[in-house]
Each structure stands twice: as structure tokens, then as C-alpha cells.
Design a protein around this motif. Sequence first.
Motif, PDB file in Angstrom:
ATOM      1  N   ALA A  35      34.895  -4.904 -25.286  1.00 32.85           N
ATOM      2  CA  ALA A  35      34.539  -6.128 -24.576  1.00 32.85           C
ATOM      3  C   ALA A  35      35.692  -7.122 -24.600  1.00 32.85           C
ATOM      4  CB  ALA A  35      33.282  -6.748 -25.197  1.00 32.85           C
ATOM      5  N   TRP A  40      35.277  -9.574 -21.572  1.00 31.63           N
ATOM      6  CA  TRP A  40      33.840  -9.766 -21.354  1.00 31.63           C
ATOM      7  C   TRP A  40      33.193 -10.310 -22.618  1.00 31.63           C
ATOM      8  CZ3 TRP A  40      32.846  -4.015 -19.674  1.00 31.63           C
ATOM      9  CH2 TRP A  40      33.485  -3.768 -18.460  1.00 31.63           C
ATOM     10  N   HIS A  41      31.992 -10.847 -22.419  1.00 29.35           N
ATOM     11  CA  HIS A  41      31.136 -11.137 -23.561  1.00 29.35           C
ATOM     12  C   HIS A  41      30.607  -9.803 -24.095  1.00 29.35           C
ATOM     13  CE1 HIS A  41      27.722 -12.589 -25.941  1.00 29.35           C
ATOM     14  NE2 HIS A  41      28.323 -13.776 -25.950  1.00 29.35           N
ATOM     15  N   GLU A  42      30.398  -9.719 -25.381  1.00 34.28           N
ATOM     16  CA  GLU A  42      29.948  -8.458 -25.972  1.00 34.28           C
ATOM     17  C   GLU A  42      28.615  -7.983 -25.393  1.00 34.28           C
ATOM     18  OE1 GLU A  42      29.147  -6.484 -30.401  1.00 34.28           O
ATOM     19  OE2 GLU A  42      29.973  -8.523 -30.211  1.00 34.28           O
ATOM     20  N   SER A  43      27.764  -8.915 -24.949  1.00 35.02           N
ATOM     21  CA  SER A  43      26.461  -8.540 -24.395  1.00 35.02           C
ATOM     22  C   SER A  43      26.613  -7.725 -23.116  1.00 35.02           C
ATOM     23  CB  SER A  43      25.608  -9.782 -24.126  1.00 35.02           C
ATOM     24  OG  SER A  43      26.242 -10.614 -23.165  1.00 35.02           O
ATOM     25  N   LYS A  44      27.671  -7.995 -22.350  1.00 32.97           N
ATOM     26  CA  LYS A  44      27.903  -7.205 -21.137  1.00 32.97           C
ATOM     27  C   LYS A  44      28.230  -5.773 -21.503  1.00 32.97           C
ATOM     28  CE  LYS A  44      30.629  -6.809 -16.901  1.00 32.97           C
ATOM     29  NZ  LYS A  44      31.582  -7.465 -15.971  1.00 32.97           N
ATOM     30  N   CYS A  45      29.005  -5.586 -22.531  1.00 38.82           N
ATOM     31  CA  CYS A  45      29.345  -4.241 -22.993  1.00 38.82           C
ATOM     32  C   CYS A  45      28.073  -3.477 -23.367  1.00 38.82           C
ATOM     33  CB  CYS A  45      30.280  -4.339 -24.186  1.00 38.82           C
ATOM     34  SG  CYS A  45      31.088  -2.780 -24.609  1.00 38.82           S
ATOM     35  N   ARG A  47      25.071  -4.018 -22.152  1.00 41.07           N
ATOM     36  CA  ARG A  47      24.318  -3.718 -20.918  1.00 41.07           C
ATOM     37  C   ARG A  47      24.925  -2.535 -20.177  1.00 41.07           C
ATOM     38  NH1 ARG A  47      24.632  -9.329 -20.393  1.00 41.07           N
ATOM     39  NH2 ARG A  47      26.085  -9.141 -18.639  1.00 41.07           N
ATOM     40  N   VAL A  48      26.255  -2.452 -20.179  1.00 41.50           N
ATOM     41  CA  VAL A  48      26.931  -1.324 -19.524  1.00 41.50           C
ATOM     42  C   VAL A  48      26.490  -0.010 -20.161  1.00 41.50           C
ATOM     43  CG1 VAL A  48      29.162  -0.176 -19.231  1.00 41.50           C
ATOM     44  CG2 VAL A  48      28.942  -2.620 -18.734  1.00 41.50           C
ATOM     45  N   GLN A  53      23.517  -2.799 -16.482  1.00 38.51           N
ATOM     46  CA  GLN A  53      24.528  -3.660 -15.886  1.00 38.51           C
ATOM     47  C   GLN A  53      25.000  -3.061 -14.560  1.00 38.51           C
ATOM     48  OE1 GLN A  53      26.056  -6.681 -16.883  1.00 38.51           O
ATOM     49  NE2 GLN A  53      27.021  -6.543 -14.878  1.00 38.51           N
ATOM     50  N   ASP A  59      35.055  -3.117 -12.968  1.00 37.26           N
ATOM     51  CA  ASP A  59      34.448  -2.960 -14.293  1.00 37.26           C
ATOM     52  C   ASP A  59      34.778  -1.588 -14.878  1.00 37.26           C
ATOM     53  OD1 ASP A  59      33.249  -5.458 -14.300  1.00 37.26           O
ATOM     54  OD2 ASP A  59      31.341  -4.730 -13.515  1.00 37.26           O
ATOM     55  N   TRP A  63      37.083  -0.724 -18.138  1.00 30.25           N
ATOM     56  CA  TRP A  63      36.513   0.030 -19.271  1.00 30.25           C
ATOM     57  C   TRP A  63      37.392   1.231 -19.611  1.00 30.25           C
ATOM     58  CZ3 TRP A  63      31.728  -0.865 -21.841  1.00 30.25           C
ATOM     59  CH2 TRP A  63      31.329   0.155 -22.728  1.00 30.25           C
TER      60      TRP A  63
END
Length: 282
Positions: A35, A40-45, A47-48, A53, A59, A63
Motif C-alpha cells: 500500500a 494507497w491507504h492500507e484499507s484499499k490494499c 479491499r483489493v 475494490q 491500480d 500493484w
Amino acid sequence: MPTHPSSSIQQAREALAARLREIRLDSGQSAREVAAACGWHESKCSRVQSGKQALTDSDIKAWCAACGADEQTAAELITASRQLDSAYVEWQRMQRGGLKRLQEAVLPLWERTEAFLIYEPGVVPGFFQTHGYACALLDRIAEFFSIPGGSEEAAIARVERQRLLYSGVHRFAVVIEEAVLRTRIGGPDIMAGQLGHLLDVMALPSVSFGIIPFSADRAMWPVEGFWLLDNEQVVIETVSAKITIEQAGELDLYRRTFAELSSIAVHGAAARALVTAAITAL
């Protein structure tokens, strides 16, 4: 991002997310490190990796770059993601141009397709509908989805496709459930005409027509209706969407499903007897 209404598409989305997680694990990095590398914010990671996400091309590239994956892997994942995006098309968006345009829009695909494998558990497949049956069905669809007018013209466009049955180029292998013969669309007179028409098209050299009787010992349970086109894509119509599937593993699954359904269907004289019995029951 909400769970996808098609289990097939949702499973493919989750498989893509699992692949991205595997790439991260292979890199030896934590979700927090990836992340941070991606900005990114860790929460997006999170969700991916859970398939929740929506992914853009950038994106996926970010990654893969953060995890040290090669460009070919990134390209393959981007292709898979784009296929998921295009596989699900909401009916409301497709229907904005009216029912007639919706019927005409699929004609180029039907004309290109040489081999159709069609399974329908609830209605007569479009290629075999009479004008009266198609009009009654499309009129109800227009009412249900609040689509203004056009069911008469749409029915004419749908019936016009039947010329493909006589072209000598296309082949149709069809399996329906006996319930299709007993489900009244448009009243008894329209159904009688529709069932009589089925008897005519069942005799065409381009058509193999099977019916699964109520009395069949089910080696395969009823599933959603689907059309397998040239062994290259599956088209499914749900209440809310038209779904196109092109992943090789899923295509094989639908080929196997059709073979199982066809094996418990009756054909020829036995199938015609079921149609005749349904006419008599009217």
C-alpha cells in the motif's frame, strides 16, 4: 464495492483478487508495504485482496510494480479485469434505446455464430418464438421495466432473426424443460400457435431439439438459461443484466452442463409427443 449479482462474475472477480494476493505473498511484502509503495491507504490494499475494490489498469500496474511482477503478468491481469468490466451490462443501460434496438443489437453476433448450444428452463428461445408469443413476452418486459412502447416492432425484429434457421450456415442444438411448454405466455390461442410452430422448426435439418420431461430422472438439475456461441462465449440473461462469459474454464463448465442436460432430454418423436400433449392440454 457491492457483491456482484452474478455468482459467476463474482467468483471471477474473487479469483482475480486471489491472484493479486498471491503475487504480493510471493514478493515477501506485507499489505502495508505494498500500500505504501502504491501510495494507497492500507484499507484499499485490503479491499483489493478481498475482491471488493473496483480496479483500474493503473491500480493493477502499480500493484505488480510494487511486488516486482513482470509486465506480461500485469498485462494478463489487466485483460482479465477488463473482461470482467465488459461481461456485465445492466439491462437498463441497454434498454435506453428501446426494445427494438435491443433486438437488433445482437443480430451481428448471431449472424457470425455458426454453432449455438441453447438451454432455456422457462421460455421458448427467441429464435423459435412466433410473433404473437414474442409480442406478449416483450410487452410484459416493457411494462415491467417501464420501457415506453416498441414491443410490436421489437417482436417483428426478433422473429426476423429466424431466417438464420434456414441459411444452411448455422446449427442449433437446443434443450428446454417441459415447463416451457406448459407456461402460458399470451393466453391459450397464442400458446397453441407457438407450440404448433415448435413442431415445425423441430423438423428443420439445422435444428436438434430436446425436451427434458417432468418425469426425467435428473442427472443434472435445472440451471439458469444460457447460450453457448461457437464454444467461444456464453451469454446469460438475468432479471437485472446480460452477462457474457469468455473464461476458458467456465466455457468448459457450460459445455459439460449442456451435455448433461442434453443426455436426459428426449428428442425426435418423444419430444414431439410432449409438445402435442401440451397443445391438447390447452
